[in-house]
Design a protein around this motif. Structure first.
Motif, PDB file in Angstrom:
ATOM      1  N   MET A 159      22.571  19.062 -45.529  1.00 20.72           N
ATOM      2  CA  MET A 159      23.710  18.206 -45.171  1.00 20.72           C
ATOM      3  C   MET A 159      23.722  16.973 -46.071  1.00 20.72           C
ATOM      4  N   ILE A 160      24.911  16.604 -46.522  1.00 25.97           N
ATOM      5  CA  ILE A 160      25.054  15.423 -47.368  1.00 25.97           C
ATOM      6  C   ILE A 160      25.394  14.229 -46.469  1.00 25.97           C
ATOM      7  N   LYS A 161      24.639  13.128 -46.621  1.00 25.33           N
ATOM      8  CA  LYS A 161      24.848  11.937 -45.798  1.00 25.33           C
ATOM      9  C   LYS A 161      24.949  10.689 -46.667  1.00 25.33           C
ATOM     10  N   LEU A 162      25.666   9.697 -46.153  1.00 24.72           N
ATOM     11  CA  LEU A 162      25.792   8.396 -46.819  1.00 24.72           C
ATOM     12  C   LEU A 162      24.847   7.413 -46.145  1.00 24.72           C
ATOM     13  N   ILE A 163      23.933   6.832 -46.938  1.00 22.76           N
ATOM     14  CA  ILE A 163      22.954   5.916 -46.356  1.00 22.76           C
ATOM     15  C   ILE A 163      22.979   4.572 -47.082  1.00 22.76           C
ATOM     16  N   PRO A 164      22.602   3.490 -46.387  1.00 25.27           N
ATOM     17  CA  PRO A 164      22.436   2.197 -47.066  1.00 25.27           C
ATOM     18  C   PRO A 164      21.284   2.296 -48.060  1.00 25.27           C
ATOM     19  N   ILE A 165      21.401   1.588 -49.165  1.00 27.21           N
ATOM     20  CA  ILE A 165      20.371   1.651 -50.191  1.00 27.21           C
ATOM     21  C   ILE A 165      19.014   1.205 -49.642  1.00 27.21           C
ATOM     22  N   GLU A 166      19.032   0.347 -48.623  1.00 27.29           N
ATOM     23  CA  GLU A 166      17.773  -0.129 -48.028  1.00 27.29           C
ATOM     24  C   GLU A 166      16.984   1.001 -47.367  1.00 27.29           C
ATOM     25  N   LYS A 167      17.660   2.098 -47.032  1.00 21.33           N
ATOM     26  CA  LYS A 167      16.993   3.229 -46.360  1.00 21.33           C
ATOM     27  C   LYS A 167      16.378   4.211 -47.357  1.00 21.33           C
ATOM     28  N   LEU A 168      16.655   4.037 -48.631  1.00 20.42           N
ATOM     29  CA  LEU A 168      16.141   4.971 -49.631  1.00 20.42           C
ATOM     30  C   LEU A 168      14.621   4.875 -49.713  1.00 20.42           C
ATOM     31  N   GLN A 169      13.969   6.033 -49.768  1.00 21.31           N
ATOM     32  CA  GLN A 169      12.507   6.051 -49.864  1.00 21.31           C
ATOM     33  C   GLN A 169      12.054   7.325 -50.560  1.00 21.31           C
ATOM     34  N   PRO A 170      10.824   7.325 -51.085  1.00 20.82           N
ATOM     35  CA  PRO A 170      10.296   8.537 -51.717  1.00 20.82           C
ATOM     36  C   PRO A 170      10.347   9.706 -50.738  1.00 20.82           C
ATOM     37  N   GLY A 171      10.658  10.873 -51.268  1.00 19.98           N
ATOM     38  CA  GLY A 171      10.783  12.061 -50.431  1.00 19.98           C
ATOM     39  C   GLY A 171      12.226  12.431 -50.157  1.00 19.98           C
ATOM     40  N   MET A 172      13.145  11.525 -50.465  1.00 22.88           N
ATOM     41  CA  MET A 172      14.568  11.831 -50.307  1.00 22.88           C
ATOM     42  C   MET A 172      15.098  12.478 -51.585  1.00 22.88           C
ATOM     43  N   TYR A 173      16.242  13.136 -51.436  1.00 17.55           N
ATOM     44  CA  TYR A 173      16.900  13.756 -52.597  1.00 17.55           C
ATOM     45  C   TYR A 173      18.283  13.141 -52.743  1.00 17.55           C
ATOM     46  N   ILE A 174      18.511  12.492 -53.878  1.00 15.50           N
ATOM     47  CA  ILE A 174      19.803  11.843 -54.120  1.00 15.50           C
ATOM     48  C   ILE A 174      20.827  12.894 -54.561  1.00 15.50           C
ATOM     49  N   HIS A 175      21.909  12.973 -53.821  1.00 18.05           N
ATOM     50  CA  HIS A 175      23.000  13.894 -54.131  1.00 18.05           C
ATOM     51  C   HIS A 175      24.039  13.243 -55.040  1.00 18.05           C
ATOM     52  N   ASP A 176      24.219  11.933 -54.877  1.00 22.16           N
ATOM     53  CA  ASP A 176      25.224  11.201 -55.659  1.00 22.16           C
ATOM     54  C   ASP A 176      24.824   9.728 -55.683  1.00 22.16           C
ATOM     55  N   LEU A 177      24.692   9.166 -56.893  1.00 25.20           N
ATOM     56  CA  LEU A 177      24.330   7.751 -57.025  1.00 25.20           C
ATOM     57  C   LEU A 177      25.451   6.820 -56.578  1.00 25.20           C
ATOM     58  N   ASN A 178      26.649   7.383 -56.383  1.00 23.80           N
ATOM     59  CA  ASN A 178      27.770   6.630 -55.806  1.00 23.80           C
ATOM     60  C   ASN A 178      28.172   5.427 -56.648  1.00 23.80           C
ATOM     61  N   CYS A 179      28.220   5.647 -57.960  1.00 23.06           N
ATOM     62  CA  CYS A 179      28.736   4.622 -58.867  1.00 23.06           C
ATOM     63  C   CYS A 179      29.298   5.328 -60.085  1.00 23.06           C
ATOM     64  N   GLY A 180      30.090   4.621 -60.867  1.00 22.79           N
ATOM     65  CA  GLY A 180      30.663   5.200 -62.065  1.00 22.79           C
ATOM     66  C   GLY A 180      29.570   5.668 -63.011  1.00 22.79           C
ATOM     67  N   TRP A 181      29.819   6.797 -63.700  1.00 23.35           N
ATOM     68  CA  TRP A 181      28.767   7.355 -64.558  1.00 23.35           C
ATOM     69  C   TRP A 181      28.405   6.440 -65.712  1.00 23.35           C
ATOM     70  N   MET A 182      29.308   5.523 -66.080  1.00 21.74           N
ATOM     71  CA  MET A 182      28.992   4.570 -67.144  1.00 21.74           C
ATOM     72  C   MET A 182      28.151   3.394 -66.633  1.00 21.74           C
ATOM     73  N   GLU A 183      27.956   3.335 -65.304  1.00 20.09           N
ATOM     74  CA  GLU A 183      27.227   2.215 -64.726  1.00 20.09           C
ATOM     75  C   GLU A 183      25.721   2.466 -64.664  1.00 20.09           C
ATOM     76  N   HIS A 184      25.285   3.658 -65.057  1.00 20.26           N
ATOM     77  CA  HIS A 184      23.841   3.942 -65.017  1.00 20.26           C
ATOM     78  C   HIS A 184      23.468   4.816 -66.205  1.00 20.26           C
ATOM     79  N   ASN A 185      22.174   4.867 -66.497  1.00 21.50           N
ATOM     80  CA  ASN A 185      21.719   5.734 -67.581  1.00 21.50           C
ATOM     81  C   ASN A 185      20.664   6.722 -67.116  1.00 21.50           C
ATOM     82  N   PHE A 186      20.740   7.107 -65.831  1.00 20.54           N
ATOM     83  CA  PHE A 186      19.915   8.210 -65.359  1.00 20.54           C
ATOM     84  C   PHE A 186      20.402   9.495 -66.023  1.00 20.54           C
ATOM     85  N   LEU A 187      19.484  10.381 -66.329  1.00 19.41           N
ATOM     86  CA  LEU A 187      19.840  11.626 -66.990  1.00 19.41           C
ATOM     87  C   LEU A 187      20.748  12.464 -66.099  1.00 19.41           C
ATOM     88  N   ARG A 188      20.494  12.425 -64.793  1.00 20.19           N
ATOM     89  CA  ARG A 188      21.296  13.192 -63.845  1.00 20.19           C
ATOM     90  C   ARG A 188      21.766  12.297 -62.707  1.00 20.19           C
TER      91      ARG A 188
END
Length: 400
Positions: A1-30
């Motif tokens: 299931m895809i869920k929207l969470i506050p960035i404060e809840k992010l922790q190791p062990g989670m899987y990011i489905h969407d960084l939720n920002c414009g692709w030009m705003e970051h330089n992550f490979l994926r």
């Protein structure tokens, strides 16, 4: 299931489905990846995003978080309210009367911006007397009939993206400013700033501008420096207005203070800078690049609405949506009848019911083209589609 969470809840062990920002705003490979360490968490938080989407099937869950569908439903409710709260219709010439003039103007504008960027690389100064008449003609065209010019903003070649993006932003900003009912002379200066907003990219090496892969950290810093370079170039341009300068110098600032180069916040950013930020992101995320497929326009508008909780002025985002339409002219939509149609013109009194040209059936065959005003039809739009996925040439079906 895809869920929207506050960035404060992010922790190791989670899987990011969407960084939720414009692709030009970051330089992550994926845009999708597993969060494996506290270092990963820190890098994501440094993007300045406030909410991200996680995939609970591939990582840890946050039980109380809304699902992607629930978050999308809230955005769609706002879109529907905007659609029926549009401005009163403006008297304009027919789309057909403006189309040829708009296409010629669009081609000329791309050529002029390309030549200007080449001159800047050679150390030459911008000659405003060459730019001003062009901008005035763009403003005239938008005032006469924006549905002729705006669809051309989507037609870009990979090799000439920088030039074509500048012309597109100019066109979109002009329509945006008109929707805000700003004075004509102010609209002209906004359009000048929009056309010149990326001149600093002439100081960025081509191998970074056109790199067919994600940028390294050092390259990303160099790319971001184009904003300061634009400001320096324009400050040295005789006759440039403060309005035009604000558009160029502030179009990467964000309403919550997470932008660059100066991390301005709220009303520290001028109206023109706030407008430029919205339009620049919209055009970027709807454009195809070598390693990035652009979003459908309607999906991009949904993203702008979602991001307006933090990054953009919400009132201005809603005004921009009214300017371009829920289903922008030139976009491909799917009708309830399973036919595909290209939006030809907006009906300002209800943006959910534009004029469309029906061209294709989802069973896989072309139809005899038919223009339909959805205000007077039993059919309705149920979604947006991708030209490439159906092997349909968008240029063939623009308003004519």
């Amino acid at each position: 299931m895809i869920k929207l969470i506050p960035i404060e809840k992010l922790q190791p062990g989670m899987y990011i489905h969407d960084l939720n920002c414009g692709w030009m705003e970051h330089n992550f490979l994926r845009n999708r990846f597993a969060v494996k360490s506290d270092e990963d968490v820190t890098k994501v938080r440094e993007l300045g995003v406030h909410e991200i989407y996680i995939d609970t099937a591939q990582g840890l869950d946050v039980e109380e978080a809304p699902t992607q569908e629930e978050a999308a439903h809230k955005v769609d409710e706002v879109l529907e309210a905007i659609a029926t709260d549009a401005a009163a219709p403006v008297r304009r010439v027919s789309v057909q009367r403006e189309v040829e003039r708009a296409r010629n103007l669009h081609s000329e504008a791309n050529r002029i911006v390309r030549d200007m960027m080449g001159d800047i690389r050679l150390g030459k100064q911008i000659q405003l007397e060459q730019i001003e008449p062009l901008v005035e003609r763009i403003v005239d065209s938008i005032f006469r009939q924006q549905d002729a010019m705006l669809p051309l903003a989507r037609l870009k070649d990979h090799d000439e993206y920088t030039f074509q993006h500048s012309v597109s932003v100019c066109t979109l900003m002009t329509s945006f400013a008109r929707t805000l009912e700003l004075p004509r002379d102010i609209i002209h200066e906004i359009a000048v700033g929009a056309l010149l907003h990326d001149v600093g990219k002439a100081k960025v090496p081509d191998d970074i501008l056109n790199k067919p892969a994600k940028l390294t950290d050092a390259e990303f810093v160099k790319m971001k420096s184009h904003v300061v370079q634009s400001k320096i170039i324009l400050q040295g341009t005789p006759g440039i207005s403060q309005i035009a300068l604000d558009v160029a110098a502030q179009h990467h600032e964000r309403f919550d203070g997470t932008g660059y180069p100066n991390k301005l916040k709220g009303d520290e950013i001028s109206l023109y800078g706030q407008m430029g930020a919205i339009v620049d992101v919209y055009d970027a995320i709807t454009s195809n690049r070598v390693y990035h497929k652009g979003m459908a326009p309607t999906e991009a508008l949904r993203k702008l609405l979602e991001w307006s909780k933090f990054h953009f002025n919400p009132t201005l985002v809603q005004a921009f949506i009214r300017a371009v339409g829920i289903y922008p002219t030139g976009s491909l939509v799917r009708l309830e009848s399973r036919r595909l149609a290209v939006v030809q013109a907006q009906n300002p009194e209800n943006l959910m019911q534009p004029v469309v040209k029906v061209i294709f059936h989802t069973r896989g065959y072309y139809l005899t083209p038919e223009t339909v005003d959805l205000r007077h039809s039993q059919d309705r739009i149920v979604g947006h589609e991708d030209f490439e996925a159906w092997d349909i040439d968008p240029a063939r079906w623009l308003p004519e």
